[in-house]
Design a protein around this motif. Sequence first.
Motif, PDB file in Angstrom:
ATOM      1  N   LEU A   1       2.997  -9.887   2.475  1.00 14.15           N
ATOM      2  CA  LEU A   1       3.396  -8.519   2.119  1.00 14.15           C
ATOM      3  C   LEU A   1       2.375  -7.470   2.553  1.00 14.15           C
ATOM      4  N   ILE A   2       1.186  -7.892   2.977  1.00 17.45           N
ATOM      5  CA  ILE A   2       0.080  -6.965   3.184  1.00 17.45           C
ATOM      6  C   ILE A   2      -0.100  -6.618   4.664  1.00 17.45           C
ATOM      7  N   HIS A   3      -0.160  -5.320   4.948  1.00 16.05           N
ATOM      8  CA  HIS A   3      -0.333  -4.836   6.319  1.00 16.05           C
ATOM      9  C   HIS A   3      -1.451  -3.794   6.321  1.00 16.05           C
ATOM     10  N   PRO A   4      -2.693  -4.210   6.605  1.00 17.53           N
ATOM     11  CA  PRO A   4      -3.834  -3.291   6.549  1.00 17.53           C
ATOM     12  C   PRO A   4      -3.995  -2.466   7.820  1.00 17.53           C
ATOM     13  N   LEU A   5      -4.543  -1.259   7.644  1.00 19.86           N
ATOM     14  CA  LEU A   5      -4.780  -0.370   8.784  1.00 19.86           C
ATOM     15  C   LEU A   5      -5.887   0.615   8.401  1.00 19.86           C
ATOM     16  N   GLY A   6      -6.763   0.914   9.333  1.00 25.61           N
ATOM     17  CA  GLY A   6      -7.852   1.850   9.064  1.00 25.61           C
ATOM     18  C   GLY A   6      -7.367   3.282   9.003  1.00 25.61           C
ATOM     19  N   LEU A   7      -8.024   4.080   8.174  1.00 30.20           N
ATOM     20  CA  LEU A   7      -7.630   5.485   8.046  1.00 30.20           C
ATOM     21  C   LEU A   7      -7.954   6.289   9.306  1.00 30.20           C
TER      22      LEU A   7
ATOM     23  N   THR B   1       4.528   3.887  12.572  1.00 32.47           N
ATOM     24  CA  THR B   1       5.198   2.724  13.178  1.00 32.47           C
ATOM     25  C   THR B   1       5.053   1.486  12.304  1.00 32.47           C
ATOM     26  N   LEU B   2       3.869   1.283  11.736  1.00 35.64           N
ATOM     27  CA  LEU B   2       3.650   0.115  10.886  1.00 35.64           C
ATOM     28  C   LEU B   2       4.470   0.202   9.599  1.00 35.64           C
ATOM     29  N   LEU B   3       4.588   1.394   9.030  1.00 36.07           N
ATOM     30  CA  LEU B   3       5.423   1.557   7.833  1.00 36.07           C
ATOM     31  C   LEU B   3       6.874   1.194   8.130  1.00 36.07           C
ATOM     32  N   ILE B   4       7.370   1.667   9.257  1.00 36.10           N
ATOM     33  CA  ILE B   4       8.766   1.386   9.623  1.00 36.10           C
ATOM     34  C   ILE B   4       8.970  -0.102   9.890  1.00 36.10           C
ATOM     35  N   GLU B   5       8.043  -0.703  10.619  1.00 37.57           N
ATOM     36  CA  GLU B   5       8.181  -2.120  10.978  1.00 37.57           C
ATOM     37  C   GLU B   5       7.974  -3.054   9.779  1.00 37.57           C
ATOM     38  N   SER B   6       7.208  -2.602   8.783  1.00 42.65           N
ATOM     39  CA  SER B   6       6.892  -3.459   7.641  1.00 42.65           C
ATOM     40  C   SER B   6       7.949  -3.415   6.548  1.00 42.65           C
ATOM     41  N   ALA B   7       8.824  -2.427   6.595  1.00 41.81           N
ATOM     42  CA  ALA B   7       9.801  -2.250   5.519  1.00 41.81           C
ATOM     43  C   ALA B   7      10.642  -3.504   5.322  1.00 41.81           C
TER      44      ALA B   7
ATOM     45  N   LYS C   1      -8.679   6.281  -0.138  1.00 46.99           N
ATOM     46  CA  LYS C   1     -10.000   6.439   0.456  1.00 46.99           C
ATOM     47  C   LYS C   1     -10.989   5.452  -0.156  1.00 46.99           C
ATOM     48  N   TYR C   2     -10.769   5.086  -1.419  1.00 47.63           N
ATOM     49  CA  TYR C   2     -11.560   4.054  -2.088  1.00 47.63           C
ATOM     50  C   TYR C   2     -10.793   3.570  -3.303  1.00 47.63           C
ATOM     51  N   GLU C   3     -11.131   2.389  -3.779  1.00 41.70           N
ATOM     52  CA  GLU C   3     -10.480   1.809  -4.949  1.00 41.70           C
ATOM     53  C   GLU C   3     -11.434   0.817  -5.598  1.00 41.70           C
ATOM     54  N   GLY C   4     -11.169   0.494  -6.856  1.00 38.52           N
ATOM     55  CA  GLY C   4     -11.795  -0.659  -7.485  1.00 38.52           C
ATOM     56  C   GLY C   4     -10.884  -1.838  -7.235  1.00 38.52           C
ATOM     57  N   LEU C   5      -9.726  -1.786  -7.866  1.00 35.47           N
ATOM     58  CA  LEU C   5      -8.640  -2.717  -7.584  1.00 35.47           C
ATOM     59  C   LEU C   5      -7.369  -2.025  -8.054  1.00 35.47           C
ATOM     60  N   PRO C   6      -6.573  -1.463  -7.129  1.00 35.31           N
ATOM     61  CA  PRO C   6      -5.449  -0.608  -7.514  1.00 35.31           C
ATOM     62  C   PRO C   6      -4.320  -1.380  -8.206  1.00 35.31           C
ATOM     63  N   LEU C   7      -3.968  -0.912  -9.394  1.00 31.89           N
ATOM     64  CA  LEU C   7      -2.884  -1.533 -10.149  1.00 31.89           C
ATOM     65  C   LEU C   7      -1.577  -1.513  -9.357  1.00 31.89           C
ATOM     66  N   THR C   8      -1.325  -0.429  -8.647  1.00 36.93           N
ATOM     67  CA  THR C   8      -0.078  -0.316  -7.890  1.00 36.93           C
ATOM     68  C   THR C   8       0.041  -1.415  -6.835  1.00 36.93           C
ATOM     69  N   GLY C   9      -1.096  -1.870  -6.288  1.00 37.13           N
ATOM     70  CA  GLY C   9      -1.058  -2.961  -5.318  1.00 37.13           C
ATOM     71  C   GLY C   9      -0.576  -4.259  -5.939  1.00 37.13           C
ATOM     72  N   ILE C  10      -1.007  -4.520  -7.180  1.00 33.46           N
ATOM     73  CA  ILE C  10      -0.553  -5.717  -7.898  1.00 33.46           C
ATOM     74  C   ILE C  10       0.926  -5.597  -8.228  1.00 33.46           C
ATOM     75  N   GLU C  11       1.325  -4.440  -8.722  1.00 31.38           N
ATOM     76  CA  GLU C  11       2.723  -4.232  -9.108  1.00 31.38           C
ATOM     77  C   GLU C  11       3.659  -4.386  -7.911  1.00 31.38           C
ATOM     78  N   ALA C  12       3.284  -3.814  -6.779  1.00 32.60           N
ATOM     79  CA  ALA C  12       4.130  -3.894  -5.586  1.00 32.60           C
ATOM     80  C   ALA C  12       4.305  -5.340  -5.130  1.00 32.60           C
ATOM     81  N   GLN C  13       3.233  -6.113  -5.158  1.00 36.18           N
ATOM     82  CA  GLN C  13       3.341  -7.525  -4.767  1.00 36.18           C
ATOM     83  C   GLN C  13       4.244  -8.292  -5.722  1.00 36.18           C
ATOM     84  N   ALA C  14       4.160  -7.973  -7.008  1.00 37.18           N
ATOM     85  CA  ALA C  14       5.034  -8.632  -7.987  1.00 37.18           C
ATOM     86  C   ALA C  14       6.497  -8.294  -7.730  1.00 37.18           C
TER      87      ALA C  14
END
Length: 379
Positions: free
Chosen positions: A315-321, A330-336, A281-294
């Motif tokens: 690697l990034i697929h944005p979508l509104g809540l 569908t996006l989760l399945i297609e992005s895997a 719902k909000y973030e500063g800069l999520p560590l998990t996002g950096i780790e996943a990209q690595a």
Amino acid sequence: MSELIRVMHIMGHMMGGGVEATVMNHYRHIDRDRVQFDFVVDSDSTVVPREEIESLGGRVFVVPPYKKLPLYSSACEKLFREQKPDIVHSNINALSVFPLRAAKRAGVPIRIAHSHSTANPGEHAKTLVKNMLKPLSKLYPTHLAACSKYSARWLFGDKAVDEDRVHIIKNAIDLDKFSFNPRTRSRKRAELGVTDRQLVIGQVGSMCFQKNQVFTLNVFAEVLKQRPDAVLVFVGDGPMRADVEARADSLGIRDNLRILGVRTDTSELYQAFDVLALPSKYEGLPLTGIEAQAAGLPLVVSTNISDETFMVDTLIHPLGLAEAAKTWATLLIESARYTYGSNNEQRQQLTTQGYEIHASADTLCSWYETLISSTHHSY
């Protein structure tokens, strides 16, 4: 610098989240012959790596929870007067006003307020408190820090950022730990009880309003309509765990859900996942996002997360809540990810952007030394 600098980090309620991980990452890699960390934690903390901290030469000091404000403030001031740290570095966002006020009263010469997050209107009580405290955020610190410009602007305002008065400390990680290894993937998937062909969706983070796991469960129910053998893995714990479990039961998807709690093998678990859900719902800069990209892991992320988080565009697929759960599914399945190999490109991109922990820890060490030197010269 010839004398060891002692930095007292204010950690608040420790529960194994991303802020603690960021501070500990830097602590593990900083030159402890030059700088040593001590940790101030609230007594209601649930995950305190005391043994590791003490093995690295640090100390853990326990104070009453900040919700008991008079007791908390007096305990902090007493602690600072007794220990006489060179620097107090507070990591509790808008709440930093309280320990830094105590630090100023105790005569601590260098006081750092560090913004790691932002806020969300849906979190009514917390946001009200944050908005009340934000105008005081620059009253007691001598220096400002943040994990991103987005989180810096949220707490300290545009002027402080535009005048370059906020020191950015990236949520850096040990990139070597996240290099893809097919043997690691096979081993961790076996531990999770899944086959090579099953779709595994991961989410890493504290179980709380901000991280939005209940939303992920609703999305996952739609995923199962397309991929009945899919598995959802939650890594983390927190105040909303009971709500998450109850929602999973009501949706009838508990058999396809793995709740792992707080783990120390997160870098390996990323390799078992096919895609990461990050519907914060909000973030500063999520560590998990950096780790996943690595780790070369695709991410489906909410548009509430700052673009500063993302360096590897592929690697990034944005979508509104506000989008439908079926659209997210569908996006989760297609992005895997369905192919695996070297992640040298994303490693280089993260290194260039300052997310390599060895370089970041050295930069932090030098910053502390500069602050000490400047303070001594001002007398």
